[in-house]
Design a protein around this motif. Structure first.
Motif, short mmCIF file in Angstrom:
data_model
loop_
_atom_site.label_atom_id
_atom_site.label_comp_id
_atom_site.label_asym_id
_atom_site.label_seq_id
_atom_site.Cartn_x
_atom_site.Cartn_y
_atom_site.Cartn_z
N GLY A 87 7.13 -12.90 3.44
CA GLY A 87 7.64 -13.98 4.08
C GLY A 87 7.83 -13.79 5.51
O GLY A 87 8.30 -12.60 5.95
N SER A 88 7.53 -14.58 6.35
CA SER A 88 7.79 -14.46 7.79
C SER A 88 9.18 -14.23 8.25
O SER A 88 9.39 -13.75 9.33
CB SER A 88 7.08 -15.50 8.66
N LYS A 89 10.18 -14.60 7.22
CA LYS A 89 11.54 -14.48 7.72
C LYS A 89 12.23 -13.78 6.88
O LYS A 89 13.44 -14.11 6.26
CB LYS A 89 12.30 -16.08 7.61
N ASP A 90 11.76 -12.76 6.24
CA ASP A 90 12.22 -11.74 5.34
C ASP A 90 12.91 -10.79 6.23
O ASP A 90 12.50 -10.09 7.22
CB ASP A 90 11.17 -10.79 4.69
N THR A 91 14.36 -10.72 5.91
CA THR A 91 15.11 -9.79 6.67
C THR A 91 15.68 -8.78 5.73
O THR A 91 16.15 -7.64 6.16
CB THR A 91 16.36 -10.52 7.34
N PHE A 92 15.61 -8.77 4.38
CA PHE A 92 16.07 -7.77 3.41
C PHE A 92 15.04 -6.79 3.51
O PHE A 92 15.38 -5.48 3.54
CB PHE A 92 16.13 -8.50 2.10
N VAL A 93 13.74 -6.92 3.40
CA VAL A 93 12.70 -6.13 3.54
C VAL A 93 12.00 -6.54 5.04
O VAL A 93 11.19 -7.45 4.89
CB VAL A 93 11.60 -5.96 2.57
N PRO A 94 12.22 -5.98 6.04
CA PRO A 94 11.72 -6.70 7.19
C PRO A 94 10.35 -6.86 7.18
O PRO A 94 9.29 -6.22 6.63
CB PRO A 94 12.03 -5.65 8.41
N THR A 95 9.88 -8.08 7.77
CA THR A 95 8.30 -8.53 7.80
C THR A 95 7.57 -7.49 8.47
O THR A 95 6.44 -7.21 8.15
CB THR A 95 8.32 -9.81 8.30
N SER A 96 8.21 -6.73 9.46
CA SER A 96 7.52 -5.57 10.20
C SER A 96 6.78 -4.62 9.31
O SER A 96 5.83 -3.94 9.53
CB SER A 96 8.29 -5.28 11.20
N MET A 97 7.64 -4.35 7.93
CA MET A 97 7.19 -3.27 6.91
C MET A 97 5.71 -3.55 6.53
O MET A 97 4.79 -2.69 6.33
CB MET A 97 8.05 -3.21 5.94
N VAL A 98 5.35 -4.89 6.31
CA VAL A 98 4.03 -5.16 5.68
C VAL A 98 2.87 -4.83 6.29
O VAL A 98 1.77 -4.43 6.08
CB VAL A 98 3.89 -6.69 5.24
N TYR A 99 3.05 -4.67 7.79
CA TYR A 99 2.05 -4.43 8.75
C TYR A 99 1.78 -2.90 8.80
O TYR A 99 0.44 -2.39 8.76
CB TYR A 99 2.45 -4.85 10.02
N LYS A 100 2.87 -2.13 8.49
CA LYS A 100 2.66 -0.72 8.57
C LYS A 100 1.82 -0.54 7.18
O LYS A 100 1.03 0.33 6.91
CB LYS A 100 3.94 0.04 8.61
N ASN A 101 2.41 -0.95 6.10
CA ASN A 101 1.61 -0.78 4.80
C ASN A 101 0.24 -1.48 5.01
O ASN A 101 -0.74 -0.52 4.18
CB ASN A 101 2.60 -1.67 3.65
N TYR A 102 -0.03 -2.54 5.32
CA TYR A 102 -1.52 -2.94 5.62
C TYR A 102 -2.36 -1.96 6.28
O TYR A 102 -3.34 -1.40 5.68
CB TYR A 102 -1.39 -4.29 6.18
N ARG A 103 -1.86 -1.31 7.40
CA ARG A 103 -2.55 -0.33 7.83
C ARG A 103 -2.91 0.83 7.12
O ARG A 103 -4.00 1.64 7.37
CB ARG A 103 -2.00 -0.16 9.40
#
Length: 322
Positions: free
Chosen positions: A266-282
């Motif tokens: 979700g773009s407004k996820d503050t519990f698991v910050p959205t920024s984390m998904v980009y690191k996982n994706y890479r």
């Protein structure tokens, strides 16, 4: 006189050393005590004030009411397994169809809260296996593994699917939040060839990163004492549960993965910050796809845009699971 002054200086030095040592010991004891407190809060399964606990009641106002009620009413089989580390009895619900998806719930949740996901996959022709993680729901267990302990159990569930449904089985592993992290960590294991693809929804980069983030957000904790408190918590977790928080890393496991992975956040996820998904994706080395659901908070992507969520999952599976 000079002799007396030297004696006074020595006495003064000794007092300073005593005071400094006493303060240091006091601080160590405080941090150890705080570490034990946070271990019980974060790693021991129990009632938590900061997340939904146990089975959540289904309300008619819920956008996914029909899907969740379908899951509640549909006839289910019960499967059991033994945990890889401590021989705990694990319990799962199973809904038969053709291919199989293993659905993994989040932190302090359970299989009964995954009805909307079960309905989605079952409508696509999938057997649905919904395990309770160690220490959750009907499964035994003393500690939360944040995906690190659970990944070996997920492998066992996959092996059981192959034993029961045959070598022609095709398996997808899907998880939300801690279940998403478990999915990514499982992807780094040597799995049965029948496991074809993974879908993770809002999983974190590592247990350590997530706990550091929550310490900052929930407790408004600055860099100190966040460090060394999280390090102490990690050491206690190693002694009691058998792993360091930094070991429970989605990114390190994804580097070993070569199979298709769909990442959802979700773009407004503050519990698991959205920024984390980009690191996982890479981090992953297999074929990959990323879906960001605009306006969705933590673990609410399927609710926020059910149509886009379902369509993306369906197309991803059609491409990689034949």
């Amino acid at each position: 006189m000079a002799k007396g002054n030297n004696s006074g200086k020595k006495f003064s030095k000794k007092r300073v050393i005593k005071w400094v040592t006493g303060i240091a010991v006091f601080l160590v004891l405080v941090f150890i005590g705080a570490g034990c407190y946070f271990f019980n809060m974060a790693v021991v399964p129990r009632q938590k004030s900061f997340v939904s606990n146990g089975t959540v009641a289904i309300k008619k106002s819920d956008p996914l009411y029909k899907e969740k009620m379908w899951y509640k009413k549909v006839k289910k089989q019960t499967w059991t397994e033994t945990s890889a580390k401590n021989n705990y009895r694990l319990v799962a619900n199973y809904l038969p169809a053709k291919k199989t998806v293993i659905i993994l719930h989040g932190y302090m949740s359970n299989k009964e809260n995954m009805g909307a996901y079960a309905q989605l996959f079952h409508s696509l022709g999938y057997n649905v296996l919904l395990p309770d993680a160690e220490g959750h729901g009907q499964s035994q267990g003393k500690y939360v593994g944040y995906g690190w302990l659970e990944k070996a159990d997920v492998k066992r569930w996959a092996q059981q699917v192959v034993r029961k449904n045959g070598k022609s089985s095709q398996i997808v592993i899907f998880g939300v939040s801690m279940g998403g992290a478990t999915t990514m960590m499982t992807a780094g294991l040597k799995l049965p060839s029948q496991v074809k693809a993974f879908i993770e929804d809002c999983g974190y980069t590592s247990a350590k990163n997530e706990i550091e983030h929550e310490a900052k957000v929930l407790y408004n904790m600055p860099a100190f004492p966040r460090f060394p408190l999280v390090e102490i918590l990690s050491g206690i977790t190693k002694l009691k549960a058998g792993y360091f928080l930094g070991e429970a890393s989605s990114r390190s496991q994804l580097k070993k993965n070569t199979k298709p992975m769909l990442f959802i956040h979700g773009s407004k996820d503050t519990f698991v910050p959205t920024s984390m998904v980009y690191k996982n994706y890479r981090a992953t080395n297999g074929p990959k796809q990323l879906l960001i659901i605009k306006g969705a908070v933590h673990a609410k992507s399927i609710e926020k845009n059910h149509q886009l969520y379902s369509k993306t999952v369906r197309k991803f599976l059609a491409k990689y699971v034949k």
